[in-house]
Design an enzyme around this catalytic site. Structure first.
Site, mmCIF file in Angstrom:
data_model
loop_
_atom_site.group_PDB
_atom_site.id
_atom_site.type_symbol
_atom_site.label_atom_id
_atom_site.label_comp_id
_atom_site.label_asym_id
_atom_site.label_seq_id
_atom_site.Cartn_x
_atom_site.Cartn_y
_atom_site.Cartn_z
ATOM 1 N N GLU A 195 0.548 -1.426 -0.249
ATOM 2 C CA GLU A 195 -0.288 0.339 -0.001
ATOM 3 C C GLU A 195 0.979 1.223 -0.177
ATOM 4 O O GLU A 195 0.598 2.276 0.588
ATOM 5 C CB GLU A 195 -1.105 0.307 0.657
HETATM 6 C C1 LIG Z 1 2.715 -9.871 -0.156
HETATM 7 C C2 LIG Z 1 2.233 -8.713 -0.803
HETATM 8 C C3 LIG Z 1 1.244 -8.010 -0.911
HETATM 9 C C4 LIG Z 1 0.453 -7.123 -1.824
HETATM 10 N N1 LIG Z 1 0.101 -6.667 -2.506
HETATM 11 C C5 LIG Z 1 -0.337 -5.942 -3.805
HETATM 12 C C6 LIG Z 1 -1.823 -5.734 -3.982
HETATM 13 O O1 LIG Z 1 -2.785 -5.988 -3.434
HETATM 14 N N2 LIG Z 1 -1.651 -4.483 -5.017
HETATM 15 C C7 LIG Z 1 -0.933 -4.061 -5.362
HETATM 16 O O2 LIG Z 1 -0.559 -3.286 -6.524
HETATM 17 N N3 LIG Z 1 0.622 -4.370 -4.567
HETATM 18 C C8 LIG Z 1 0.316 -5.187 -4.448
HETATM 19 N N4 LIG Z 1 1.608 -5.568 -3.524
HETATM 20 C C9 LIG Z 1 3.461 -4.898 -4.610
HETATM 21 C C10 LIG Z 1 3.273 -4.056 -3.357
HETATM 22 O O3 LIG Z 1 2.753 -2.554 -3.237
HETATM 23 C C11 LIG Z 1 4.795 -3.317 -3.906
HETATM 24 O O4 LIG Z 1 5.903 -4.133 -3.337
HETATM 25 C C12 LIG Z 1 5.102 -1.803 -2.769
HETATM 26 O O5 LIG Z 1 4.782 -1.288 -3.472
HETATM 27 C C13 LIG Z 1 6.912 -1.606 -3.107
HETATM 28 O O6 LIG Z 1 7.149 -2.053 -3.726
HETATM 29 P P1 LIG Z 1 8.409 -2.777 -4.914
HETATM 30 O O7 LIG Z 1 8.798 -4.011 -4.370
HETATM 31 O O8 LIG Z 1 8.785 -3.118 -5.890
HETATM 32 O O9 LIG Z 1 9.770 -2.226 -4.258
HETATM 33 P P2 LIG Z 1 10.495 -0.840 -4.708
HETATM 34 O O10 LIG Z 1 9.922 0.222 -5.193
HETATM 35 O O11 LIG Z 1 11.827 -1.330 -5.727
HETATM 36 O O12 LIG Z 1 11.198 -0.072 -3.398
HETATM 37 C C14 LIG Z 1 12.521 -0.648 -2.600
HETATM 38 C C15 LIG Z 1 12.989 -0.110 -1.646
HETATM 39 O O13 LIG Z 1 13.471 1.178 -1.837
HETATM 40 C C16 LIG Z 1 12.592 2.683 -1.406
HETATM 41 N N5 LIG Z 1 11.999 3.449 -1.495
HETATM 42 C C17 LIG Z 1 12.237 3.292 -3.482
HETATM 43 N N6 LIG Z 1 12.055 4.946 -3.983
HETATM 44 C C18 LIG Z 1 12.357 5.471 -2.789
HETATM 45 C C19 LIG Z 1 12.468 6.961 -2.081
HETATM 46 N N7 LIG Z 1 12.214 7.736 -3.581
HETATM 47 N N8 LIG Z 1 12.727 7.239 -1.221
HETATM 48 C C20 LIG Z 1 13.205 6.362 -0.279
HETATM 49 N N9 LIG Z 1 12.551 5.104 -0.280
HETATM 50 C C21 LIG Z 1 12.657 4.560 -1.365
HETATM 51 C C22 LIG Z 1 10.983 1.544 -0.910
HETATM 52 O O14 LIG Z 1 10.492 2.773 -0.184
HETATM 53 C C23 LIG Z 1 11.708 0.065 -0.718
HETATM 54 O O15 LIG Z 1 11.983 0.060 1.087
HETATM 55 C C24 LIG Z 1 1.748 -6.409 -2.394
HETATM 56 C C25 LIG Z 1 3.223 -7.126 -2.291
HETATM 57 C C26 LIG Z 1 3.511 -7.825 -0.728
HETATM 58 C C27 LIG Z 1 4.943 -9.157 -0.964
#
Ligand SMILES: Cc1cc2nc3c(=O)[nH]c(=O)nc-3n(C[C@H](O)[C@H](O)[C@H](O)COP(=O)(O)OP(=O)(O)OC[C@H]3O[C@@H](n4cnc5c(N)ncnc54)[C@H](O)[C@@H]3O)c2cc1C
Length: 275
Positions: free
Chosen positions: A87
């Site tokens: 989220e």
């Molecule tokens: C169990 C589970 C359920 C999920 N359910 C859903 C769902 O129902 N619907 C849906 O749409 N998605 C869902 N997701 C996806 C989830 O929303 C994403 O994993 C989340 O938005 C983070 O994106 P990412 O994993 O690509 O991490 P990334 O975007 O690659 O981020 C990696 C890290 O870098 C940090 N970061 C990135 N940019 C910055 C910045 N500018 N400043 C500081 N830190 C930064 C992030 O905070 C994070 O800690 C789910 C994920 C999981 C694991």
């Protein structure tokens, strides 16, 4: 939960102002939800981090048993960790909190200039504010903390202007200050509302006092960090003096050890959290 109930109520109320038969229904709902983007992100960040802290403490209290899969805390600990990621990760939500606040500040949708104009005045006026109010000391500290947060934001805007959006560490500091402001504001409002309805507030008052005190410590540290990283030389010296004069007045002299013990005893006696 004061934050969550308040935010859900405000967001729902705003969404209900959209006519169901409008041809732009979806777009208008989006606009209505956007109005509370800051509060929604605060609820997400604060809620997920509180849950994480509670799961961590719960595991710790159980010692080695907390870590093993025979007892439920290992599972709670693991499952709550995702709340800081989905989220919108909490890092991104913090950028949203300060980003939207900055936008509102630049569009003058918030009374920031007014607060900034009165930074020297508020220290003199504060003793006369909220006379006769419940939790007066806490409300005075909150008012000072709002001015102090605006001061840090003002210095940040002066230094970086719109480019502040890419200063992620600074954005996080301001987001954390705003989170504490909303938290204290919502909690004080909840206790005042209960009091007006004639409901019991003995423990609620203690919770509000404890939470306000702890938030004031946090805001003080964040303000020092923000200013120290924004300014140098005489400008830093001058601003630190102002920040310190705020902090001296914001810190609420309360015996938090006793307050926390009394709150814990009430929860143990009732065997539930119902405030
Ligand atoms: C169990 C589970 C359920 C999920 N359910 C859903 C769902 O129902 N619907 C849906 O749409 N998605 C869902 N997701 C996806 C989830 O929303 C994403 O994993 C989340 O938005 C983070 O994106 P990412 O994993 O690509 O991490 P990334 O975007 O690659 O981020 C990696 C890290 O870098 C940090 N970061 C990135 N940019 C910055 C910045 N500018 N400043 C500081 N830190 C930064 C992030 O905070 C994070 O800690 C789910 C994920 C999981 C694991």
């Amino acid at each position: 939960d004061s934050i969550v109930y308040r935010t859900v109520y405000d967001t729902e109320k705003e969404a209900q102002t959209v006519p169901a038969d409008s041809p732009y229904h979806g777009k208008l709902i989006g606009k209505a939800l956007e109005k509370y983007a800051i509060e929604d992100s605060i609820a997400k960040v604060f809620g997920s981090e509180s849950l994480g802290r509670i799961a961590d403490e719960g595991l710790q209290i159980h010692g080695g048993y907390g870590f093993t899969e025979e007892y439920p805390f290992a599972g709670f600990y693991r499952n709550t960790r995702i709340d800081r990621i989905y989220e919108g990760t909490n890092e991104i939500n913090r950028q949203i909190i300060t980003g939207y606040f900055l936008k509102k500040a630049l569009l003058e949708e918030l009374p920031i200039r007014e607060k900034l104009r009165n930074v020297p005045g508020i220290l003199k006026e504060i003793d006369d504010l909220y006379y006769g109010d419940l939790l007066r000391r806490e409300k005075q500290s909150l008012e000072l903390a709002k001015h102090l947060t605006m001061l840090v934001l003002h210095e940040a805007i002066c230094k970086f202007g719109q480019a502040m959006r890419t200063e992620h560490q600074l954005m996080e500091i301001i987001a954390d200050m705003l989170i504490h402001l909303y938290l204290v504001d919502s909690t004080l409002a909840r206790v005042s509302q209960r009091n007006e309805k004639g409901m019991p507030i003995d423990i609620q008052k203690k919770i509000a006092q404890t939470l306000s005190s702890e938030s004031m410590y946090q805001i003080s540290t964040l303000a020092m960090k923000g200013i120290t990283n924004l300014l140098v030389g005489d400008a830093l010296k001058g601003s630190l003096e102002i920040v310190e004069s705020f902090i001296r007045r914001m810190v609420i002299p309360r015996d938090l050890f006793t307050l926390k013990r009394e709150i814990a005893e009430d929860i143990i006696n009732k065997e539930e959290y119902n405030y």
